[in-house]
Design a protein around this motif. Structure first.
Motif, PDB file in Angstrom:
ATOM      1  N   LEU A 461     -10.413 114.580 102.200  1.00  0.00           N
ATOM      2  CA  LEU A 461      -9.610 113.585 102.910  1.00  0.00           C
ATOM      3  C   LEU A 461      -9.001 114.182 104.186  1.00  0.00           C
ATOM      4  CD1 LEU A 461      -8.277 110.755 102.942  1.00  0.00           C
ATOM      5  CD2 LEU A 461      -6.355 111.800 101.702  1.00  0.00           C
ATOM      6  N   ALA A 462      -8.477 115.415 104.059  1.00  0.00           N
ATOM      7  CA  ALA A 462      -7.902 116.081 105.227  1.00  0.00           C
ATOM      8  C   ALA A 462      -8.952 116.270 106.320  1.00  0.00           C
ATOM      9  CB  ALA A 462      -7.316 117.427 104.803  1.00  0.00           C
ATOM     10  N   GLU A 463     -10.167 116.612 105.923  1.00  0.00           N
ATOM     11  CA  GLU A 463     -11.238 116.807 106.896  1.00  0.00           C
ATOM     12  C   GLU A 463     -11.599 115.493 107.589  1.00  0.00           C
ATOM     13  OE1 GLU A 463     -15.457 119.221 107.107  1.00  0.00           O
ATOM     14  OE2 GLU A 463     -14.863 118.278 105.236  1.00  0.00           O
ATOM     15  N   ARG A 464     -11.558 114.383 106.830  1.00  0.00           N
ATOM     16  CA  ARG A 464     -11.874 113.081 107.428  1.00  0.00           C
ATOM     17  C   ARG A 464     -10.856 112.739 108.523  1.00  0.00           C
ATOM     18  NH1 ARG A 464     -12.029 109.025 102.574  1.00  0.00           N
ATOM     19  NH2 ARG A 464     -12.293 107.503 104.287  1.00  0.00           N
ATOM     20  N   TYR A 465      -9.566 112.967 108.256  1.00  0.00           N
ATOM     21  CA  TYR A 465      -8.547 112.688 109.267  1.00  0.00           C
ATOM     22  C   TYR A 465      -8.648 113.669 110.436  1.00  0.00           C
ATOM     23  CZ  TYR A 465      -6.162 109.017 106.680  1.00  0.00           C
ATOM     24  OH  TYR A 465      -5.860 107.824 106.059  1.00  0.00           O
ATOM     25  N   MET A 466      -9.004 114.908 110.152  1.00  0.00           N
ATOM     26  CA  MET A 466      -9.185 115.895 111.210  1.00  0.00           C
ATOM     27  C   MET A 466     -10.318 115.482 112.141  1.00  0.00           C
ATOM     28  SD  MET A 466     -10.119 119.956 110.818  1.00  0.00           S
ATOM     29  CE  MET A 466     -11.738 119.564 110.144  1.00  0.00           C
TER      30      MET A 466
END
Length: 510
Positions: A461-466
């Motif tokens: 999820l963090a990578e998607r927002y990044m």
């Protein structure tokens, strides 16, 4: 060991002795039959019933529980005996005992608590069916060629009549007197009728002679090499697992019936010590016997003296009274076991089928069926796995998010529910990085991160927002989760204020 010969809440000596004698009579045909199943001599089964029963009664963790040679172990032993001979069986039983002692010392017996109640119901029902089916062999005869056929005509009706008489005595005698266990009285009465009237009914002696001497110390005659170890190790592990599962589940059942509590880890050590000794004295090994344990409990046996009496009585039968015991009609013992089946089967499970979740009803039926089709250990493992999968599936639906608007136009996802391997897909579907504002907060205060799959989901999820070039704030996430976030780098702010006190199941932390 000092025994108190006054009646207490833990047992009454008179009841224990009479109950133990009843159990001993029922042990004889069972031990002989299981020896035949395993492909060994009858005395190998009888010695196992004596030694395992005696040692577990003295040092085991459940007074009143009866142990001996069992069918669950016998059906696995037959392959080892057929391929390598009985000496390898004795060696495997010794190793089985060592494994069981290790399980007890490491206090692993507590894991029997993870067995769900539907699995317990299925286990009890399946075992009752297995006991019932095992008695049907007594309604068959073998011709000279060894081909079995069902009893017919007068022999069948006589057998049914004696079985019915035995069951009737067990059912109604306690309403008149409880001075003598009804099962023992039924065996004696039916035996006297058959002998007195000269009825042609099959007896214990028709199965095999039980006469013999004292068991002698005997080191298994196998090569002491690694090759031998690799041959017996898989069998020993299976024997140990089956024995402990059956023993600990029987212990739990007796706990419920007597409203007392046994000691699972002590029982593991007791079973292990018993099998270790049995392997060195020419026995086939064993574990708890639910049928004989139920006879003992129903006959008033509660203390260790009942198991000790059963074991010593069995040895006396072998040494001095084999001729008398061989005169007992099989019909009387079949009647006793049929009453055990009736008392063991959880008839209430039919009534509750429509009132419990369908998954639980399915598990009860599944475990019962697998117990009958294969063996107890496989059935329990299958039941626990299916129960765990059902639990995971149901809880996967519980994760949700309350969405609110924060300061400066940020978006807050307030998570509720556990985050683990089964719920990660639903978790990821809660978010919309493409359409969310530039500042997003994920609040974990009301959620719990359970395993490594959950960590990977948070990391993804963090990578998607990044990748969407948006700022993500993870609040009230544990320090372990912070350590394991590897992909997001500095673009994700992890706030561990009021850090929740839980640990994530992840091997990378070890």
């Amino acid at each position: 060991m000092i025994f108190n010969f006054e009646c207490t809440e833990h047992g009454c000596p008179k009841n224990d002795i009479l109950s133990g004698l009843t159990v001993a009579l029922a042990l004889v045909p069972e031990a002989v039959a299981f020896a035949f199943v395993a492909g060994v001599e009858p005395l190998v089964g009888l010695y196992a019933a004596f030694m395992v029963g005696l040692i577990t009664a003295i040092i085991g963790g459940r007074p009143g529980m009866i142990s001996g040679a069992t069918g669950a172990l016998a059906v696995v032993m037959v392959a080892l005996v057929a391929q390598h001979g009985v000496e390898y069986l004795f060696a495997a039983v010794v190793l089985m005992g060592l494994i069981q002692i290790g399980v007890g010392i490491l206090r692993l017996g507590k894991f029997i608590r993870i067995v769900p109640h539907p699995v317990m119901l299925g286990f009890v029902n399946g075992l009752a069916i297995v006991i019932f089916l095992a008695q049907l062999e007594s309604f068959q005869v073998k011709d000279a060629a060894g081909v079995s056929s069902w009893l017919e005509g007068e022999m069948l009706w006589l057998m049914l009549g004696l079985v019915a008489l035995t069951m009737a005595i067990i059912q109604y005698l306690p309403k008149l007197t409880k001075a003598v266990p009804s099962s023992l009285a039924a065996i004696i009465v039916v035996s006297l009728i058959v002998i007195g009237f000269g009825l042609e009914s099959r007896t214990v002696g028709d199965m095999a002679s039980i006469a013999g001497g004292l068991p002698e110390f005997h080191i298994p005659m196998v090569p002491f090499t690694l090759e031998t170890l690799w041959i017996i190790l898989p069998y020993s592990v299976i024997f140990a697992a089956i024995g402990l599962i059956e023993s600990l589940l029987t212990l739990t059942l007796i706990d419920e019936l007597t409203e007392t509590r046994g000691r699972g880890n002590k029982e593991c050590v007791g079973q292990g010590a018993a099998n270790l000794a049995t392997g060195f004295f020419g026995g086939m090994g064993g574990c708890a016997m639910i049928g004989q344990s139920m006879i003992n409990i129903n006959s008033g046996g509660r203390g260790r003296l009942s198991g000790i009496t059963a074991a010593i009585s069995l040895l006396i039968f072998i040494l001095f009274a084999s001729g008398l015991i061989e005169m007992i009609p099989l019909a009387a013992l079949v009647g006793v076991m049929f009453m055990v089946v009736i008392g063991t089967f959880e008839w209430s499970s039919f009534r509750i089928m429509g009132k419990i979740p369908r998954a639980d009803a399915f598990i009860i039926i599944l475990v019962s069926g697998v117990t009958v089709a294969t063996d107890l250990a496989i059935a329990v493992v299958v039941g626990v796995i299916v129960s765990a999968l059902v639990f995971a599936w149901e809880h996967a639906k519980h994760i949700r998010a309350e969405i609110t608007e924060g300061a400066m136009g940020s978006k807050i996802y307030d998570l509720h529910g556990p985050l683990f391997f089964a719920s990660v897909k639903n978790f990821q579907d809660l978010f919309d990085p493409k359409n969310d504002p530039d500042d997003v907060v994920v609040e974990f205060k009301n959620s719990k991160v359970m395993d490594h799959s959950a960590i990977e989901a948070i990391d993804t999820l963090a990578e998607r927002y990044m990748n969407a070039e948006k700022r993500l704030h993870l609040r009230h996430l544990s320090a372990e989760c912070q350590m394991l976030l590897s992909k997001a780098g500095d673009l994700v702010e992890v706030n561990v204020i009021e850090d929740p006190k839980y640990h994530v199941a992840d091997d990378r932390l070890a």
